[in-house]
Design an enzyme around this catalytic site. Structure first.
Site, PDB file in Angstrom:
ATOM      1  N   GLY A  79       3.977   5.623  -3.091  1.00  0.00           N
ATOM      2  CA  GLY A  79       2.839   5.334  -2.188  1.00  0.00           C
ATOM      3  C   GLY A  79       3.096   6.081  -0.886  1.00  0.00           C
ATOM      4  CB  CYS A 124       3.011   3.112 -11.830  1.00  0.00           C
ATOM      5  SG  CYS A 124       1.712   3.036 -10.869  1.00  0.00           S
ATOM      6  N   GLY A 183      -3.626  14.048  -9.944  1.00  0.00           N
ATOM      7  CA  GLY A 183      -3.436  15.301 -10.419  1.00  0.00           C
ATOM      8  C   GLY A 183      -2.411  16.053  -9.605  1.00  0.00           C
ATOM      9  CG  HIS A 232      -2.226   1.917 -14.026  1.00  0.00           C
ATOM     10  ND1 HIS A 232      -3.092   1.438 -13.083  1.00  0.00           N
ATOM     11  CD2 HIS A 232      -0.880   2.045 -13.610  1.00  0.00           C
ATOM     12  CE1 HIS A 232      -2.409   1.249 -11.974  1.00  0.00           C
ATOM     13  NE2 HIS A 232      -1.203   1.786 -12.175  1.00  0.00           N
TER      14      HIS A 232
HETATM   15  P1  NAD Z   1       5.002  -5.121  -2.064  1.00  0.00           P
HETATM   16  O1  NAD Z   1       4.133  -5.514  -1.170  1.00  0.00           O
HETATM   17  O2  NAD Z   1       4.931  -5.876  -3.447  1.00  0.00           O
HETATM   18  O3  NAD Z   1       6.497  -5.086  -1.716  1.00  0.00           O
HETATM   19  C1  NAD Z   1       6.879  -4.497  -0.456  1.00  0.00           C
HETATM   20  C2  NAD Z   1       7.776  -5.438   0.180  1.00  0.00           C
HETATM   21  O4  NAD Z   1       8.254  -4.746   1.678  1.00  0.00           O
HETATM   22  C3  NAD Z   1       7.203  -6.918   0.668  1.00  0.00           C
HETATM   23  O5  NAD Z   1       8.210  -7.937   0.266  1.00  0.00           O
HETATM   24  C4  NAD Z   1       7.100  -6.606   2.254  1.00  0.00           C
HETATM   25  O6  NAD Z   1       7.193  -8.044   2.740  1.00  0.00           O
HETATM   26  C5  NAD Z   1       8.241  -5.861   2.266  1.00  0.00           C
HETATM   27  N1  NAD Z   1       8.205  -5.174   3.772  1.00  0.00           N
HETATM   28  C6  NAD Z   1       6.980  -5.053   4.523  1.00  0.00           C
HETATM   29  N2  NAD Z   1       7.369  -4.479   5.666  1.00  0.00           N
HETATM   30  C7  NAD Z   1       8.527  -4.117   5.484  1.00  0.00           C
HETATM   31  C8  NAD Z   1       9.397  -3.446   6.609  1.00  0.00           C
HETATM   32  N3  NAD Z   1       9.024  -2.839   7.700  1.00  0.00           N
HETATM   33  N4  NAD Z   1      10.703  -3.213   6.237  1.00  0.00           N
HETATM   34  C9  NAD Z   1      11.206  -3.743   5.014  1.00  0.00           C
HETATM   35  N5  NAD Z   1      10.356  -4.474   4.154  1.00  0.00           N
HETATM   36  C10 NAD Z   1       9.119  -4.670   4.565  1.00  0.00           C
HETATM   37  O7  NAD Z   1       4.730  -3.530  -2.471  1.00  0.00           O
HETATM   38  P2  NAD Z   1       5.120  -2.727  -3.877  1.00  0.00           P
HETATM   39  O8  NAD Z   1       4.369  -3.038  -4.933  1.00  0.00           O
HETATM   40  O9  NAD Z   1       6.746  -3.131  -4.233  1.00  0.00           O
HETATM   41  O10 NAD Z   1       5.024  -1.414  -3.522  1.00  0.00           O
HETATM   42  C11 NAD Z   1       6.256  -0.714  -2.594  1.00  0.00           C
HETATM   43  C12 NAD Z   1       6.144   0.848  -2.944  1.00  0.00           C
HETATM   44  O11 NAD Z   1       6.149   1.121  -4.251  1.00  0.00           O
HETATM   45  C13 NAD Z   1       4.828   1.402  -2.524  1.00  0.00           C
HETATM   46  O12 NAD Z   1       5.066   2.789  -1.852  1.00  0.00           O
HETATM   47  C14 NAD Z   1       4.097   1.596  -3.688  1.00  0.00           C
HETATM   48  O13 NAD Z   1       2.862   2.512  -3.755  1.00  0.00           O
HETATM   49  C15 NAD Z   1       4.812   1.835  -4.627  1.00  0.00           C
HETATM   50  N6  NAD Z   1       4.433   1.583  -6.177  1.00  0.00           N
HETATM   51  C16 NAD Z   1       3.999   0.370  -6.458  1.00  0.00           C
HETATM   52  C17 NAD Z   1       3.654   0.224  -7.638  1.00  0.00           C
HETATM   53  C18 NAD Z   1       3.103  -0.971  -7.904  1.00  0.00           C
HETATM   54  O14 NAD Z   1       2.093  -1.092  -9.027  1.00  0.00           O
HETATM   55  N7  NAD Z   1       3.374  -2.164  -7.359  1.00  0.00           N
HETATM   56  C19 NAD Z   1       4.042   1.055  -8.691  1.00  0.00           C
HETATM   57  C20 NAD Z   1       4.744   2.117  -8.212  1.00  0.00           C
HETATM   58  C21 NAD Z   1       5.055   2.427  -6.816  1.00  0.00           C
END
Ligand code: NAD
Length: 337
Positions: free
Chosen positions: A110, A140, A195, A220
């Site tokens: 992200g 992902c 891309g 997806h």
């Molecule tokens: P999420 O919201 O499920 O989890 C994030 C966590 O971080 C939450 O528990 C939140 O409370 C916590 N948080 C918020 N602010 C914080 C801070 N300042 N310090 C520490 N913790 C904090 O998000 P996610 O889906 O796990 O996504 C996390 C990253 O992974 C993003 O960059 C996202 O784009 C990427 N990502 C997500 C997915 C997906 O489908 N969920 C897939 C691949 C990559």
């Protein structure tokens, strides 16, 4: 043992913590949370030392009766490496803290590519990140595309990739996401960001991606067309992909007709959280028309990046080579459906 901290214990962070704990050469030194929610409660139950991500909120944990081991600053100081799995944008903000402590860090997909020194996919560019301070494990969708493109490139050469990504509207627990009754070109303009993101892993690749969003939470779905330099048979391509450890070529007899059935299969197989770490490619869909390859693959957004984070830890710290790391990660997690 490599001491790993996880900052941001949500969808990705909690999965990475469990995968790290399963490794023979790693330990979870602690996880950081912003609030004492259900995930904090579970982290404590699992025995992960819990740290406050935001100092002002320590009181909330006290009020909820959840013991803290310290603050995120202390956690970062203690760790050999941090996996940052905070919401998009916050990871980039945290980089200054990681640099201050001289603790290498992994960001997630992200974040913008330029928030990190390099982007990472274990199959594609494992050897390029050793010794870097901040490395981004790509998203992902980009992980799913990279795992497919790399073996095709090695075996046949890739002239051009065209990928249409039918993206889930949100994860199952994301109550605020959508659409709930619509089909959205997303973004409407081309290319989608995927891309250019794949090009952070394959700088010379010719790739166009289009995105749509649909009312689904499970996975997806990618509709793929790759123009190859060679003209292998569809059977040869299928065999190539069957030989990859993180692609699951779905055999016809399993009758897995969509993402719902794949998730059901993952549950039946006892996968934690019904996770599907592998690209799921429908064997029947693998088709060659002249030099054009076509196929469908499903990508479990919540979990395919998890083994990649584990490998990125070893790749950055230089504790294992690519083959050894991928094998160790796969064995420890139980890769292979
Ligand atoms: P999420 O919201 O499920 O989890 C994030 C966590 O971080 C939450 O528990 C939140 O409370 C916590 N948080 C918020 N602010 C914080 C801070 N300042 N310090 C520490 N913790 C904090 O998000 P996610 O889906 O796990 O996504 C996390 C990253 O992974 C993003 O960059 C996202 O784009 C990427 N990502 C997500 C997915 C997906 O489908 N969920 C897939 C691949 C990559």
């Amino acid at each position: 043992m490599i001491q790993v901290a996880v900052n941001g214990y949500g969808t990705i962070g909690k999965r990475v913590a469990d995968a790290v704990r399963a490794q023979p050469d790693m330990e979870v030194v602690g996880v950081a949370k912003t609030s004492p929610n259900f995930e904090a409660e579970t982290a404590v139950d699992k025995g992960y030392p819990l740290y406050a991500a935001i100092e002002d909120r320590i009181e909330l944990f006290d009020d909820a009766g959840i013991d803290l081991a310290g603050t995120v600053d202390e956690l970062v100081a203690e760790a050999d490496i941090v996996v940052d799995a905070c919401p998009s944008g916050i990871g980039a903000d945290n980089v200054a803290m990681y640099r201050e402590h001289d603790t290498p860090a992994l960001l997630q997909g992200g974040e913008d590519a330029d928030a990190a020194d390099a982007s990472f996919n274990a199959r594609s560019n494992y050897d390029t990140v050793e010794g870097l301070d901040v490395v981004r494990v790509v998203s992902c969708n980009t992980t799913g595309l990279s795992r497919l493109i790399k073996p095709l490139e090695e075996a046949y050469g890739v002239e051009k990739v065209r990928a249409t990504l039918v993206r889930r509207g949100g994860d199952p627990a994301q109550t605020g996401r959508g659409p709930i009754n619509d089909i959205l070109p997303n973004p409407v303009g081309l290319p989608s960001h995927h891309g250019p993101d794949v090009e952070t892993i394959f700088p010379d690749l010719d790739i166009d991606t289009l995105g749509l969003k649909v009312p689904a939470t499970l996975m997806h779905m990618h509709s793929i067309n790759v123009t190859l330099a060679d003209r292998p048979s569809a059977d040869a391509v299928r065999e190539l992909l069957e030989g990859e450890s993180r692609t699951f070529v779905i055999p016809e007899h399993l009758d897995l007709d969509g993402a719902g059935a794949i998730k059901e299969y993952a549950m039946d197989r006892g996968r934690p959280r019904a996770d599907v770490w592998e690209n799921c490619i429908w064997g029947e869909s693998v088709t060659m028309e002249d030099d054009d390859l076509y196929l469908f693959q499903a990508i479990h957004q919540e979990s395919d990046v998890v083994p990649e984070n584990v490998d990125a830890i070893r790749a950055v710290l230089g504790t294992d080579d690519q083959t050894a790391s991928i094998e160790t990660t796969n064995d420890a997690m139980g890769m292979g459906l």
